[in-house]
Design a protein around this motif. Structure first.
Motif, PDB file in Angstrom:
ATOM      1  N   UNK A  34       2.564  -4.914  -1.722  1.00 15.94           N
ATOM      2  CA  UNK A  34       2.320  -4.353  -0.388  1.00 15.94           C
ATOM      3  C   UNK A  34       2.187  -2.842  -0.454  1.00 15.94           C
ATOM      4  N   UNK A  35       3.048  -2.204  -1.233  1.00 14.49           N
ATOM      5  CA  UNK A  35       2.996  -0.749  -1.381  1.00 14.49           C
ATOM      6  C   UNK A  35       1.648  -0.317  -1.968  1.00 14.49           C
ATOM      7  N   UNK A  36       1.222  -0.997  -3.050  1.00 15.23           N
ATOM      8  CA  UNK A  36      -0.053  -0.653  -3.694  1.00 15.23           C
ATOM      9  C   UNK A  36      -1.219  -0.873  -2.741  1.00 15.23           C
ATOM     10  N   UNK A  39      -1.284   1.940  -0.242  1.00 16.76           N
ATOM     11  CA  UNK A  39      -1.790   3.162  -0.871  1.00 16.76           C
ATOM     12  C   UNK A  39      -3.306   3.100  -1.043  1.00 16.76           C
ATOM     13  N   UNK A  40      -3.811   1.947  -1.496  1.00 17.03           N
ATOM     14  CA  UNK A  40      -5.254   1.784  -1.700  1.00 17.03           C
ATOM     15  C   UNK A  40      -5.998   1.903  -0.372  1.00 17.03           C
ATOM     16  N   UNK A  41      -5.479   1.278   0.686  1.00 17.05           N
ATOM     17  CA  UNK A  41      -6.124   1.355   1.994  1.00 17.05           C
ATOM     18  C   UNK A  41      -6.146   2.784   2.516  1.00 17.05           C
ATOM     19  N   UNK A  42      -5.062   3.523   2.314  1.00 16.66           N
ATOM     20  CA  UNK A  42      -5.034   4.922   2.750  1.00 16.66           C
ATOM     21  C   UNK A  42      -6.044   5.758   1.980  1.00 16.66           C
TER      22      UNK A  42
END
Length: 59
Positions: A34-36, A39-42
């Protein structure tokens, strides 16, 4: 030498950790995924905004 109750408690704690380790690992992988993803979406959103601003600027 350690006393018998200390050894017994340490053994029980070790067995509990061994029992729950796969569950903890799967929860950790899920949270890290979920964190990754966040981060990728941001990052993708920042790149998209930068491209939109480039196109909007007059030459």
């Amino acid at each position: 030498m350690l006393s018998a109750p200390v050894v017994i408690v340490a053994t029980i704690c070790a067995l509990i950790v061994i029992y729950f380790l796969p569950r903890l690992a799967s929860v950790g992988r899920k949270l890290y995924g979920r964190y990754r993803r966040r981060q990728r979406n941001q990052r993708l959103e920042r790149e998209r905004q930068a491209q939109l601003q480039k196109r909007a600027q007059p030459h």
